[in-house]
Design a protein around this motif. Structure first.
Motif, short mmCIF file in Angstrom:
data_model
loop_
_atom_site.label_atom_id
_atom_site.label_comp_id
_atom_site.label_asym_id
_atom_site.label_seq_id
_atom_site.Cartn_x
_atom_site.Cartn_y
_atom_site.Cartn_z
N VAL A 142 39.81 70.29 11.40
CA VAL A 142 39.01 70.47 10.18
C VAL A 142 38.94 71.96 9.82
O VAL A 142 39.12 72.35 8.66
N LEU A 143 38.70 72.82 10.82
CA LEU A 143 38.61 74.25 10.57
C LEU A 143 39.92 74.82 10.05
O LEU A 143 39.94 75.67 9.15
N VAL A 144 41.04 74.36 10.61
CA VAL A 144 42.35 74.79 10.14
C VAL A 144 42.51 74.44 8.67
O VAL A 144 42.94 75.26 7.84
N HIS A 145 42.15 73.20 8.32
CA HIS A 145 42.32 72.74 6.94
C HIS A 145 41.40 73.50 5.99
O HIS A 145 41.80 73.84 4.88
N LEU A 146 40.17 73.76 6.42
CA LEU A 146 39.23 74.48 5.56
C LEU A 146 39.73 75.88 5.26
O LEU A 146 39.62 76.36 4.12
N ARG A 147 40.26 76.54 6.27
CA ARG A 147 40.77 77.89 6.04
C ARG A 147 41.96 77.87 5.08
O ARG A 147 42.09 78.72 4.20
N ASP A 148 42.81 76.87 5.25
CA ASP A 148 43.96 76.68 4.36
C ASP A 148 43.49 76.52 2.91
O ASP A 148 43.93 77.22 1.99
N ARG A 149 42.54 75.61 2.70
CA ARG A 149 42.06 75.32 1.35
C ARG A 149 41.29 76.50 0.77
O ARG A 149 41.37 76.77 -0.43
N LEU A 150 40.52 77.19 1.60
CA LEU A 150 39.76 78.33 1.12
C LEU A 150 40.69 79.42 0.61
O LEU A 150 40.50 79.96 -0.49
N ARG A 151 41.70 79.75 1.38
CA ARG A 151 42.62 80.81 0.97
C ARG A 151 43.38 80.41 -0.29
O ARG A 151 43.60 81.23 -1.18
N ALA A 152 43.79 79.14 -0.38
CA ALA A 152 44.52 78.67 -1.56
C ALA A 152 43.63 78.74 -2.80
O ALA A 152 44.07 79.17 -3.88
N GLY A 153 42.38 78.33 -2.65
CA GLY A 153 41.46 78.36 -3.79
C GLY A 153 41.16 79.77 -4.26
O GLY A 153 41.16 80.05 -5.46
N LEU A 154 40.90 80.66 -3.31
CA LEU A 154 40.60 82.05 -3.68
C LEU A 154 41.82 82.72 -4.31
O LEU A 154 41.68 83.52 -5.24
N ALA A 155 43.01 82.39 -3.82
CA ALA A 155 44.23 82.96 -4.39
C ALA A 155 44.45 82.49 -5.82
O ALA A 155 45.08 83.18 -6.63
N SER A 156 43.90 81.30 -6.13
CA SER A 156 44.02 80.75 -7.49
C SER A 156 42.94 81.29 -8.43
O SER A 156 42.90 80.91 -9.60
N GLY A 157 42.06 82.12 -7.89
CA GLY A 157 41.03 82.71 -8.72
C GLY A 157 39.70 82.00 -8.70
O GLY A 157 38.79 82.33 -9.48
N ASP A 158 39.54 80.99 -7.83
CA ASP A 158 38.27 80.26 -7.76
C ASP A 158 37.22 81.12 -7.07
O ASP A 158 37.47 81.67 -5.98
N ALA A 159 36.04 81.23 -7.67
CA ALA A 159 34.96 81.98 -7.05
C ALA A 159 34.39 81.21 -5.88
O ALA A 159 33.97 81.78 -4.87
N ARG A 160 34.35 79.89 -6.01
CA ARG A 160 33.90 79.02 -4.93
C ARG A 160 34.91 77.90 -4.77
O ARG A 160 35.47 77.40 -5.75
N VAL A 161 35.13 77.49 -3.54
CA VAL A 161 36.15 76.49 -3.24
C VAL A 161 35.48 75.24 -2.68
O VAL A 161 34.65 75.34 -1.77
N TYR A 162 35.85 74.08 -3.22
CA TYR A 162 35.24 72.82 -2.82
C TYR A 162 36.29 71.89 -2.22
O TYR A 162 37.50 72.03 -2.48
N ILE A 163 35.82 70.96 -1.43
CA ILE A 163 36.73 70.01 -0.79
C ILE A 163 36.02 68.67 -0.62
O ILE A 163 34.81 68.62 -0.41
N ASP A 164 36.78 67.58 -0.76
CA ASP A 164 36.23 66.23 -0.61
C ASP A 164 36.25 65.81 0.86
O ASP A 164 37.18 66.17 1.60
N ARG A 165 35.26 65.03 1.23
CA ARG A 165 35.22 64.51 2.59
C ARG A 165 36.49 63.74 2.93
O ARG A 165 37.07 63.91 4.02
N GLU A 166 36.95 62.88 2.01
CA GLU A 166 38.12 62.05 2.30
C GLU A 166 39.38 62.88 2.46
O GLU A 166 40.28 62.52 3.22
N ASP A 167 39.45 63.99 1.76
CA ASP A 167 40.58 64.90 1.91
C ASP A 167 40.64 65.40 3.35
O ASP A 167 41.72 65.46 3.98
N ILE A 168 39.47 65.78 3.90
CA ILE A 168 39.41 66.28 5.27
C ILE A 168 39.81 65.19 6.26
O ILE A 168 40.60 65.42 7.19
N VAL A 169 39.25 64.00 6.07
CA VAL A 169 39.54 62.89 6.99
C VAL A 169 41.03 62.55 6.97
O VAL A 169 41.64 62.30 8.02
N GLU A 170 41.64 62.55 5.80
CA GLU A 170 43.07 62.25 5.70
C GLU A 170 43.91 63.32 6.37
O GLU A 170 44.95 63.02 6.99
N TYR A 171 43.48 64.58 6.28
CA TYR A 171 44.22 65.66 6.93
C TYR A 171 44.20 65.46 8.44
O TYR A 171 45.24 65.59 9.11
#
Length: 257
Positions: A142-171
């Motif tokens: 989960v931590l690996v995936h969160l860091r992945d998504r956080l960096r991708a979101g910030l690189a896209s210009g998002d001030a805050r990055v969100y993620i769905d529970r099901e996205d995490i579970v599927e990962y």
């Protein structure tokens, strides 16, 4: 496989690194009040707050010191008043932590602060108040995936990055070995891992939410090299080869600056 990350004040325990040891989190919902109780203090600028008080810190400084000791981290996002007190009085708070053989770590860019056990220059071991706990395999994924998504979101210009529970579970499920047959048990462990990360404060929201904000503290708190090594080990253990040029590898590199 586990990675040690959690550090909380546990005076009655020695630090341990037992595989599978559950993180000793604060009870769910036990978020620091960030000075909600300030109005009960007669004079927040006084250093004498109770009978016989020999302390040398003002109330706000003591509050921030206690928060640093109790919580895995503080940030401008989750503890705005504690963060400002830390910024204003960093030297004295760092000194108080050093008295306890603790080192204050600060990421000014992401506005996150946390503590670490100090390391002796002579390699001797200091007494410790911290109790190191190991994240489970699912929690680490989960931590690996969160860091992945956080960096991708910030690189896209998002001030805050969100993620769905099901996205995490599927990962997490994507790392299930081909020979694994207990899908229900695996899914339960993945969902429990989400709850653990919420309690740790690295996912902002309630455990029952379907969508969370990823805390900016995820990146500075994680040992990046170890996470990359773990991800590759998990891929190999599951019978999948890690490409020479892993398309996700850049997510584990430090910023150019």
């Amino acid at each position: 496989m586990t990675v040690d990350l959690d550090e909380s004040v546990e005076p009655d325990h020695e630090p341990g690194h037992e595989p599978g040891h559950e993180p000793d989190h604060e009870p769910e919902g036990a978020v620091d009040n960030d000075f909600d109780d300030l109005d009960v203090v007669a004079d927040e600028h006084s250093v004498s707050l109770f009978e016989g008080d020999e302390g040398g810190l003002e109330y706000a400084q003591r509050h921030t010191l206690v928060t640093l000791l109790k919580q895995r981290f503080i940030s401008a996002r989750t503890h705005p008043r504690d963060w400002q007190t830390l910024v204003d009085h960093e030297r004295v708070l760092r000194s108080r932590l050093n008295d306890l053989f603790l080192d204050l770590q600060i990421d000014p860019l992401r506005e996150v602060a946390w503590k670490r056990q100090a390391t002796s220059e002579t390699a001797s071991r200091f007494p410790t108040l911290l109790h190191d706990t190991a994240w489970s395999r699912e929690e680490t994924l989960v931590l690996v995936h969160l860091r992945d998504r956080l960096r991708a979101g910030l690189a896209s210009g998002d001030a805050r990055v969100y993620i769905d529970r099901e996205d995490i579970v599927e990962y997490v499920a994507s790392f299930r070995p081909a020979h694994a047959t207990d899908e229900a048990g695996d899914e339960k462990r993945a969902r429990n891992a989400v709850v653990s990360i919420v309690k740790a404060g690295l996912l902002i929201g309630s455990s029952g939410d379907d969508r969370y904000e990823i805390s900016e503290a995820v990146e500075p708190l994680l040992p990046l090299e170890l996470l990359q090594e773990l991800l590759e080990a998990l891929q190999r253990a599951n019978g999948t080869e890690v490409p020479d040029a892993d398309p996700e590898a850049d997510l584990f590199e430090e910023d150019a600056e």
